[in-house]
Design an enzyme around this catalytic site. Structure first.
Site, PDB file in Angstrom:
ATOM      1  N   ASP A 189       1.630  24.469  50.746  1.00  0.00           N
ATOM      2  CA  ASP A 189       0.970  25.727  50.371  1.00  0.00           C
ATOM      3  C   ASP A 189       0.589  26.488  51.639  1.00  0.00           C
ATOM      4  OD1 ASP A 189      -0.495  27.772  49.287  1.00  0.00           O
ATOM      5  OD2 ASP A 189      -1.807  26.498  48.065  1.00  0.00           O
ATOM      6  N   GLU A 215       4.743  27.191  48.677  1.00  0.00           N
ATOM      7  CA  GLU A 215       3.811  28.005  47.884  1.00  0.00           C
ATOM      8  C   GLU A 215       3.217  29.146  48.702  1.00  0.00           C
ATOM      9  OE1 GLU A 215       1.097  25.576  45.682  1.00  0.00           O
ATOM     10  OE2 GLU A 215      -0.470  27.096  45.656  1.00  0.00           O
ATOM     11  N   GLU A 241      -0.831  32.405  41.821  1.00  0.00           N
ATOM     12  CA  GLU A 241      -2.278  32.235  41.644  1.00  0.00           C
ATOM     13  C   GLU A 241      -3.029  33.522  41.918  1.00  0.00           C
ATOM     14  OE1 GLU A 241      -2.462  29.293  45.049  1.00  0.00           O
ATOM     15  OE2 GLU A 241      -4.403  30.262  45.331  1.00  0.00           O
ATOM     16  N   HIS A 291      -1.947  27.110  38.316  1.00  0.00           N
ATOM     17  CA  HIS A 291      -2.911  26.960  39.404  1.00  0.00           C
ATOM     18  C   HIS A 291      -4.248  26.549  38.820  1.00  0.00           C
ATOM     19  CE1 HIS A 291      -5.943  28.478  42.359  1.00  0.00           C
ATOM     20  NE2 HIS A 291      -5.117  27.858  43.176  1.00  0.00           N
TER      21      HIS A 291
HETATM   22 MG   LIG Z   1      -2.213  27.818  46.396  1.00  0.00          MG
END
Ligand SMILES: [Mg+2]
Length: 362
Positions: A189, A215, A241, A291
């Site tokens: 991420d 991500e 998200e 998320h």
């Molecule tokens: Mg994230």
């Protein structure tokens, strides 16, 4: 209708991309009570809780006074449609998400069914959902690797880490993590940390380590840039998200900007909207990994959504020391062998532990 604002300082700050760290986490629950005395709890994620509180008190509560709480679709439109042309994304949508989740909790308690059943879901006979460990925050490669290995030992078959501080520093950590987790899925991420050129260089490196998904390499505004990365990189792309409503996700899907869609039910418009986003994802051949990095209330809502979503793949499970995650609930949702048991009690199936809530109340 009212909010419960919570805050917990963190003993160990969490490091993400761009040298940013998180040293406290907050939460905002939304409580809705009906004339019949049924109480539902939801959660809103994103804006400062004082902002959510003001939106709930001044704008949302008056609109639902006297309304039928079981007509969730109609109430969603009443809360959002009148404002949507000027509140298409952001704080109002997040606040409505909290109210919407509370209405689903009320619906489940009224009908004496868990929410996932009202959404048409089942668990395929397992009664549980597969989870990945979230998250491994920025640290020395060795320390991150040790922690990742401990998650695999606990039974997780997927581990997510936060990188985003340059190609060489990122690669040192990915190499150590890949060694530590063996065949387990490794997600990376970036928290929107890179520009297009850097995101491409890092994405090419990640493919060499068989990273499961990449991500939020770019800011959520850059849909064209995400689509370009999704087309040209071998590592699958995850994002969502920071996206709102079915219309926002439609744009991501139509651009081909995402392989793993990550709607946050506490933010994108509630369970009502998240269910539609999941259907859109399915129609575009996109997998959904919702998320969820918040309290146990949000986790429960996410689990009901996931159990009712054919395109669902992984549940995000918070393994950091976040006191509001488990202790907030009378019976915390726990992970065993990398799976989390779906709540079966009516509504969201979770009850708030009142003394624990008071301890962290703002
Ligand atoms: Mg994230």
């Amino acid at each position: 209708m009212r909010t419960v604002r919570l805050r917990a300082g963190l003993d160990r700050p969490l490091g993400v991309s761009d040298d940013r760290t998180i040293d406290a986490r907050t939460a905002c629950l939304v409580v809705v009570e009906t004339d019949a005395g049924v109480r539902g709890v939801g959660e809103a994620v994103g804006p400062p809780s004082a902002v959510t509180e003001r939106i709930v008190d001044e704008r949302l509560a008056p609109r639902l006074a006297g309304a039928d709480p079981l007509a969730v679709e109609r109430q969603w439109r009443r809360l959002l449609t009148d404002d949507l042309y000027k509140e298409r994304k952001g704080a109002v949508v997040a606040a409505v998400s909290g109210v919407d989740i509370a209405l689903w909790d009320i619906a489940g308690r009224t009908r004496d069914e868990p929410v996932y059943r009202l959404l048409g879901g089942d668990t395929g006979g397992t009664g549980s959902l597969r989870a990945y460990a979230s998250d491994l925050f920025w640290d020395d490669p060795e320390r991150m690797a040790d922690r990742a290995a401990s998650y695999v030992e606990q039974g997780f078959t997927g581990v997510k880490c936060h990188l985003g501080r340059g190609l060489a520093a990122d690669e040192a950590r990915v190499a150590a993590l890949r060694d530590a987790v063996g065949d387990a899925a490794l997600m990376v991420d970036l928290n929107c940390g890179y520009d297009r050129a850097e995101a491409r260089r890092v994405g090419q490196m990640l493919a060499d380590y068989d990273v499961y998904w990449y991500e939020e390499p770019l800011a959520p505004h850059d849909v064209a840039g995400l689509a370009d990365l999704a087309r040209s990189l071998d590592v699958p792309l995850a994002t969502g998200e920071n996206e709102y409503t079915k219309w926002g996700f439609r744009d991501l899907f139509e651009a081909g900007a995402v392989d793993y869609a990550m709607p946050d039910a506490m933010r994108c418009g509630g369970l009502t909207e998240a269910k539609k986003i999941c259907a859109l994802a399915e129609a575009h051949g996109v997998t959904v990994t919702p998320h969820c990095f918040t309290t146990g209330v949000g986790l429960a809502a996410t689990m009901h959504l996931a159990a009712a979503t054919p395109a669902f793949e992984w549940l995000e499970f918070d393994v950091t020391d976040f006191p509001l995650f488990g202790s907030l609930l009378a019976e915390p949702l726990t992970v065993e062998d990398g799976r989390v048991t779906l709540p079966e009690a009516p509504g969201l199936g979770v009850d708030i532990d009142v003394p624990a809530v008071e301890e962290y109340r703002v």
